[in-house]
Design a protein around this motif. Structure first.
Motif, PDB file in Angstrom:
ATOM      1  N   ASP A  53     -16.353 -17.102 -13.579  1.00 32.77           N
ATOM      2  CA  ASP A  53     -15.992 -16.678 -12.868  1.00 32.77           C
ATOM      3  C   ASP A  53     -14.902 -14.706 -13.565  1.00 32.77           C
ATOM      4  O   ASP A  53     -14.219 -15.298 -14.293  1.00 32.77           O
ATOM      5  N   VAL A  54     -15.495 -14.273 -12.337  1.00 28.78           N
ATOM      6  CA  VAL A  54     -13.696 -13.120 -12.553  1.00 28.78           C
ATOM      7  C   VAL A  54     -12.877 -12.972 -11.636  1.00 28.78           C
ATOM      8  O   VAL A  54     -12.833 -13.493 -10.697  1.00 28.78           O
ATOM      9  N   LEU A  55     -11.584 -13.611 -13.048  1.00 29.99           N
ATOM     10  CA  LEU A  55     -10.356 -13.158 -11.783  1.00 29.99           C
ATOM     11  C   LEU A  55     -10.020 -11.959 -11.582  1.00 29.99           C
ATOM     12  O   LEU A  55      -9.767 -10.737 -12.445  1.00 29.99           O
ATOM     13  N   THR A  56      -9.671 -10.990 -10.120  1.00 26.41           N
ATOM     14  CA  THR A  56      -8.989  -9.886  -9.673  1.00 26.41           C
ATOM     15  C   THR A  56      -8.051 -10.346  -9.658  1.00 26.41           C
ATOM     16  O   THR A  56      -7.363 -11.502  -8.906  1.00 26.41           O
ATOM     17  N   VAL A  57      -6.362  -9.118  -9.669  1.00 23.81           N
ATOM     18  CA  VAL A  57      -5.093  -9.297  -9.995  1.00 23.81           C
ATOM     19  C   VAL A  57      -5.217  -7.764  -8.652  1.00 23.81           C
ATOM     20  O   VAL A  57      -5.285  -6.773  -9.237  1.00 23.81           O
ATOM     21  N   ALA A  58      -4.443  -8.249  -7.806  1.00 22.79           N
ATOM     22  CA  ALA A  58      -4.223  -7.073  -6.728  1.00 22.79           C
ATOM     23  C   ALA A  58      -3.039  -6.944  -6.488  1.00 22.79           C
ATOM     24  O   ALA A  58      -2.766  -7.867  -5.745  1.00 22.79           O
ATOM     25  N   MET A  59      -3.025  -6.089  -6.032  1.00 24.78           N
ATOM     26  CA  MET A  59      -1.419  -5.666  -4.772  1.00 24.78           C
ATOM     27  C   MET A  59      -1.598  -5.011  -3.485  1.00 24.78           C
ATOM     28  O   MET A  59      -2.380  -4.803  -3.560  1.00 24.78           O
ATOM     29  N   ALA A  60      -0.948  -6.544  -2.414  1.00 22.47           N
ATOM     30  CA  ALA A  60      -1.189  -6.009  -1.464  1.00 22.47           C
ATOM     31  C   ALA A  60      -1.220  -4.657  -0.644  1.00 22.47           C
ATOM     32  O   ALA A  60      -1.420  -4.529   0.576  1.00 22.47           O
ATOM     33  N   THR A  61      -0.088  -3.944  -1.433  1.00 29.51           N
ATOM     34  CA  THR A  61       0.743  -2.127  -1.029  1.00 29.51           C
ATOM     35  C   THR A  61      -1.058  -1.222  -1.663  1.00 29.51           C
ATOM     36  O   THR A  61      -1.018  -0.554  -0.043  1.00 29.51           O
ATOM     37  N   LEU A  62      -2.112  -1.867  -2.158  1.00 27.09           N
ATOM     38  CA  LEU A  62      -3.632  -1.191  -1.697  1.00 27.09           C
ATOM     39  C   LEU A  62      -3.094  -1.114  -0.083  1.00 27.09           C
ATOM     40  O   LEU A  62      -3.143  -1.576   0.942  1.00 27.09           O
ATOM     41  N   SER A  63      -4.655   0.137  -0.642  1.00 25.69           N
ATOM     42  CA  SER A  63      -5.693   0.091   1.016  1.00 25.69           C
ATOM     43  C   SER A  63      -6.308  -0.201   1.951  1.00 25.69           C
ATOM     44  O   SER A  63      -7.134  -1.967   0.899  1.00 25.69           O
ATOM     45  N   GLU A  64      -5.701  -1.320   3.094  1.00 28.21           N
ATOM     46  CA  GLU A  64      -7.483  -2.065   3.695  1.00 28.21           C
ATOM     47  C   GLU A  64      -8.836  -1.854   3.123  1.00 28.21           C
ATOM     48  O   GLU A  64      -9.286  -2.825   2.977  1.00 28.21           O
ATOM     49  N   ASP A  65      -8.879  -0.415   2.709  1.00 29.86           N
ATOM     50  CA  ASP A  65     -10.949  -0.430   2.627  1.00 29.86           C
ATOM     51  C   ASP A  65     -10.941  -0.846   1.071  1.00 29.86           C
ATOM     52  O   ASP A  65     -11.177  -1.588   0.593  1.00 29.86           O
ATOM     53  N   LEU A 104      -8.820  -3.512  -0.734  1.00 27.33           N
ATOM     54  CA  LEU A 104      -8.723  -4.559  -0.968  1.00 27.33           C
ATOM     55  C   LEU A 104      -9.753  -4.846   0.171  1.00 27.33           C
ATOM     56  O   LEU A 104     -10.690  -6.185  -0.650  1.00 27.33           O
ATOM     57  N   THR A 105     -10.809  -4.802   0.814  1.00 25.59           N
ATOM     58  CA  THR A 105     -11.973  -5.201   1.404  1.00 25.59           C
ATOM     59  C   THR A 105     -13.068  -5.410   0.456  1.00 25.59           C
ATOM     60  O   THR A 105     -13.726  -6.063  -0.261  1.00 25.59           O
ATOM     61  N   GLN A 106     -12.516  -4.117  -0.356  1.00 21.79           N
ATOM     62  CA  GLN A 106     -14.305  -3.750  -1.399  1.00 21.79           C
ATOM     63  C   GLN A 106     -13.765  -4.689  -2.980  1.00 21.79           C
ATOM     64  O   GLN A 106     -14.763  -5.804  -3.583  1.00 21.79           O
ATOM     65  N   ARG A 107     -12.434  -4.737  -3.417  1.00 23.24           N
ATOM     66  CA  ARG A 107     -12.112  -6.104  -4.259  1.00 23.24           C
ATOM     67  C   ARG A 107     -11.995  -7.462  -4.222  1.00 23.24           C
ATOM     68  O   ARG A 107     -12.652  -8.173  -4.580  1.00 23.24           O
ATOM     69  N   GLY A 163       4.254  -9.867   1.758  1.00 25.43           N
ATOM     70  CA  GLY A 163       5.810  -9.465   2.715  1.00 25.43           C
ATOM     71  C   GLY A 163       4.770  -8.400   4.124  1.00 25.43           C
ATOM     72  O   GLY A 163       4.249  -9.461   5.145  1.00 25.43           O
ATOM     73  N   ARG A 164       5.466  -7.315   4.178  1.00 27.46           N
ATOM     74  CA  ARG A 164       4.769  -6.631   5.484  1.00 27.46           C
ATOM     75  C   ARG A 164       3.208  -6.505   5.868  1.00 27.46           C
ATOM     76  O   ARG A 164       2.604  -5.412   6.098  1.00 27.46           O
ATOM     77  N   ASN A 165       3.283  -5.912   3.820  1.00 27.41           N
ATOM     78  CA  ASN A 165       1.138  -6.517   4.272  1.00 27.41           C
ATOM     79  C   ASN A 165       0.617  -6.678   4.441  1.00 27.41           C
ATOM     80  O   ASN A 165      -0.926  -6.994   4.081  1.00 27.41           O
ATOM     81  N   LEU A 166       0.715  -8.356   4.641  1.00 29.65           N
ATOM     82  CA  LEU A 166       0.221  -9.536   5.432  1.00 29.65           C
ATOM     83  C   LEU A 166      -0.820  -9.008   6.051  1.00 29.65           C
ATOM     84  O   LEU A 166      -1.946  -9.707   5.849  1.00 29.65           O
ATOM     85  N   PRO A 167      -0.542  -8.844   8.146  1.00 27.57           N
ATOM     86  CA  PRO A 167      -1.438  -8.198   8.609  1.00 27.57           C
ATOM     87  C   PRO A 167      -3.221  -7.744   7.798  1.00 27.57           C
ATOM     88  O   PRO A 167      -3.726  -7.916   8.372  1.00 27.57           O
ATOM     89  N   LYS A 168      -2.758  -6.463   6.657  1.00 28.03           N
ATOM     90  CA  LYS A 168      -3.635  -5.855   6.506  1.00 28.03           C
ATOM     91  C   LYS A 168      -4.246  -6.615   5.146  1.00 28.03           C
ATOM     92  O   LYS A 168      -5.510  -6.283   5.648  1.00 28.03           O
ATOM     93  N   LEU A 169      -3.653  -7.238   4.602  1.00 32.35           N
ATOM     94  CA  LEU A 169      -4.580  -8.509   3.770  1.00 32.35           C
ATOM     95  C   LEU A 169      -5.666  -9.484   4.848  1.00 32.35           C
ATOM     96  O   LEU A 169      -6.454  -9.428   4.227  1.00 32.35           O
TER      97      LEU A 169
END
Length: 243
Positions: free
Chosen positions: A156-168, A170-173, A186-192
């Motif tokens: 398995d490949v493990l990725t660590v990302a910040m929810a502050t990234l753009s929606e596009d 995040l989707t790609q990652r 936090g406030r990034n939940l809807p986007k995530l």
């Protein structure tokens, strides 16, 4: 004539939140401390300071390092970077001055070198003071363990990302990884949520709040309503060569 430096700066990684998950080495640094510094938001006790409540020696001198700004200004705003740069400059000067004659312990939740605020001081202190880093169990490790499932298997490949990234982004990652940790929710939940749904992984996601702490909660993300803390973590488990 140069006067030899007799002190140093010890950055002690305290682990994910439960004091019992602190390393013996960090605990020993605390027991011998006469000067302790820690980051906190203005008006708050500070998470690192809360972890060591009741563990500091009597008479220790404390230095609360209060951020001038946290989420009030977007991190892309030049003013955000200006204020934080001045803040880190000031505290690097203060810590270097203390370390010229005495040892100061800087508290850091999790591991200091994994998205830790101390990294900004570390770069500024290079060549100015002796610095020792004590690693700690990461917050994400405490959170994925709280779900009761392994985070990765086999290849398995493990990725660590910040929810502050753009929606596009995040989707790609999410699409490109097997296992995932997303921080700074936090406030990034809807986007995530939208990114997880677009990647076909929303049903697999877990949300952990205050991992390993007394107020810890562990829920499937689809069961979560309303707002969540900024320092929540979303987990996607890998499958790998799972038997």
């Amino acid at each position: 004539m140069n006067v030899p430096q007799s002190g140093k700066i010890i950055c002690a990684g305290l682990g994910p939140g439960d004091p019992e998950l602190m390393s013996v080495k960090s605990w020993r640094a605390l027991q011998g401390a006469t000067h302790v510094a820690y980051f906190r938001k203005a008006g708050r006790a500070g998470q690192a300071r809360a972890i060591v409540e009741g563990l500091l020696p009597a008479g220790v001198t404390e230095y609360p390092m209060e951020y001038p700004v946290t989420t009030e200004i977007h991190f892309s705003d030049p003013e955000y970077n200006r204020q934080l740069a001045a803040f880190y400059d000031q505290w690097a000067d203060t810590l270097a001055e203390i370390a010229a004659t005495q040892t100061v312990v800087v508290l850091c939740e999790g591991d200091p070198f994994l998205y830790g605020s101390f990294m900004h001081l570390h770069t500024r202190l290079e060549g100015r003071a002796e610095v020792e880093i004590i690693p700690g169990i990461t917050g994400m490790s405490g959170c994925w363990t709280a779900t009761g499932q392994p985070i990765t298997w086999g290849d398995d490949v493990l990725t660590v990302a910040m929810a502050t990234l753009s929606e596009d982004e995040l989707t790609q990652r999410i699409r490109q990884t097997d296992a995932l940790v997303v921080m700074k929710i936090g406030r990034n939940l809807p986007k995530l949520r939208r990114a997880l749904e677009a990647a076909g992984r929303l049903q697999d996601a877990w949300l952990v709040e205050r991992g390993t702490m007394p107020a810890q909660t562990v829920q499937k993300l689809t069961d979560v309503d309303g707002e969540v803390p900024y320092f929540s973590i979303v987990i996607l488990h890998g499958e790998g060569r799972r038997p």
